[in-house]
Design a protein around this motif. Structure first.
Motif, PDB file in Angstrom:
ATOM      1  N   GLU A   1     -20.399   5.827 -79.227  1.00 30.35           N
ATOM      2  CA  GLU A   1     -19.720   5.126 -78.144  1.00 30.35           C
ATOM      3  C   GLU A   1     -19.170   6.153 -77.161  1.00 30.35           C
ATOM      4  O   GLU A   1     -18.884   7.283 -77.526  1.00 30.35           O
ATOM      5  N   VAL A   2     -19.029   5.727 -75.932  1.00 31.42           N
ATOM      6  CA  VAL A   2     -18.532   6.617 -74.884  1.00 31.42           C
ATOM      7  C   VAL A   2     -17.029   6.408 -74.770  1.00 31.42           C
ATOM      8  O   VAL A   2     -16.571   5.361 -74.323  1.00 31.42           O
TER       9      VAL A   2
ATOM     10  N   LYS B   1     -15.174   5.835 -65.886  1.00 31.36           N
ATOM     11  CA  LYS B   1     -13.852   5.853 -66.508  1.00 31.36           C
ATOM     12  C   LYS B   1     -13.755   6.887 -67.621  1.00 31.36           C
ATOM     13  O   LYS B   1     -12.672   7.406 -67.893  1.00 31.36           O
ATOM     14  N   SER B   2     -14.869   7.179 -68.270  1.00 34.84           N
ATOM     15  CA  SER B   2     -14.830   8.166 -69.350  1.00 34.84           C
ATOM     16  C   SER B   2     -14.627   9.580 -68.824  1.00 34.84           C
ATOM     17  O   SER B   2     -14.202  10.469 -69.563  1.00 34.84           O
ATOM     18  N   PHE B   3     -14.919   9.812 -67.538  1.00 32.05           N
ATOM     19  CA  PHE B   3     -14.730  11.133 -66.934  1.00 32.05           C
ATOM     20  C   PHE B   3     -13.458  11.216 -66.097  1.00 32.05           C
ATOM     21  O   PHE B   3     -12.856  12.270 -65.990  1.00 32.05           O
TER      22      PHE B   3
ATOM     23  N   ILE C   1     -26.247   9.646 -75.024  1.00 34.96           N
ATOM     24  CA  ILE C   1     -26.337  11.101 -75.016  1.00 34.96           C
ATOM     25  C   ILE C   1     -25.403  11.604 -73.924  1.00 34.96           C
ATOM     26  O   ILE C   1     -25.453  11.129 -72.792  1.00 34.96           O
ATOM     27  N   LEU C   2     -24.549  12.540 -74.278  1.00 38.27           N
ATOM     28  CA  LEU C   2     -23.700  13.221 -73.300  1.00 38.27           C
ATOM     29  C   LEU C   2     -24.351  14.562 -73.014  1.00 38.27           C
ATOM     30  O   LEU C   2     -24.525  15.373 -73.920  1.00 38.27           O
ATOM     31  N   ALA C   3     -24.748  14.762 -71.773  1.00 43.79           N
ATOM     32  CA  ALA C   3     -25.471  15.976 -71.392  1.00 43.79           C
ATOM     33  C   ALA C   3     -24.669  16.765 -70.366  1.00 43.79           C
ATOM     34  O   ALA C   3     -24.048  16.198 -69.470  1.00 43.79           O
TER      35      ALA C   3
ATOM     36  N   GLY D   1     -22.463  20.352 -64.683  1.00 43.67           N
ATOM     37  CA  GLY D   1     -22.611  18.941 -64.350  1.00 43.67           C
ATOM     38  C   GLY D   1     -22.700  18.144 -65.637  1.00 43.67           C
ATOM     39  O   GLY D   1     -23.452  18.497 -66.539  1.00 43.67           O
ATOM     40  N   LEU D   2     -21.910  17.079 -65.757  1.00 45.71           N
ATOM     41  CA  LEU D   2     -21.886  16.254 -66.954  1.00 45.71           C
ATOM     42  C   LEU D   2     -22.285  14.827 -66.618  1.00 45.71           C
ATOM     43  O   LEU D   2     -21.913  14.302 -65.557  1.00 45.71           O
ATOM     44  N   ASP D   3     -23.028  14.202 -67.529  1.00 44.32           N
ATOM     45  CA  ASP D   3     -23.411  12.806 -67.343  1.00 44.32           C
ATOM     46  C   ASP D   3     -23.712  12.167 -68.687  1.00 44.32           C
ATOM     47  O   ASP D   3     -24.024  12.852 -69.658  1.00 44.32           O
TER      48      ASP D   3
END
Length: 146
Positions: free
Chosen positions: A84-85, A114-116, A66-68, A49-51
């Protein structure tokens, strides 16, 4: 803290019902319906799982996010900080911190950001042969607008 509010839950519900933004948007689901997928992982590093967390207070290095990523089976977490994302950052993280370290997962679960959800992530999924699934959308906007 020394206070007593026996009707706090009712008061919170009443307050949320008066949210003008929720009245405008609550009944509109902007995403087409899709069948639900259980998030059962059969072995370690099978499903991630990514967020994105943030924006946070700017760090001394200028990082705001933070990208976790969390493995659904073992609950192992991987995280990086970002200034930045961008979709390139997300794709690089999936490739270097998940695939190259733990192998190709069967699927990853992300939100509908949108980044995913973009062509670069789609190409990454096709190249390595895993699937991306999207979590359900958060329909109430009280937390952000009130």
């Amino acid at each position: 803290m020394g206070y007593y509010w026996p009707t706090m839950v009712k008061a919170c519900k009443d307050y949320a019902r008066r949210c003008q933004a929720c009245e405008f948007h609550a009944n509109f689901i902007h995403q087409p319906p899709e069948s639900l997928h259980p998030t059962v992982a059969s072995w370690s590093f099978d499903a991630w799982g990514l967020d994105i967390v943030g924006p946070l207070m700017k760090s001394s290095g200028g990082h705001l996010y933070i990208l976790a990523a969390t493995d659904y089976f073992s609950k192992w977490a991987e995280a990086v900080y970002l200034k930045e994302v961008k979709k390139e950052n997300i794709a690089d993280f999936i490739r270097t911190h998940i695939i190259y370290r733990y192998g190709v997962p069967r699927h990853i679960i992300t939100d509908n950001g949108k980044s995913f959800c973009n062509s670069l992530i789609d190409k990454l999924c096709q190249k390595f042969g895993f699937k991306q699934r999207n979590s359900s959308m958060f329909l109430c906007c009280c937390e952000w607008s009130c």
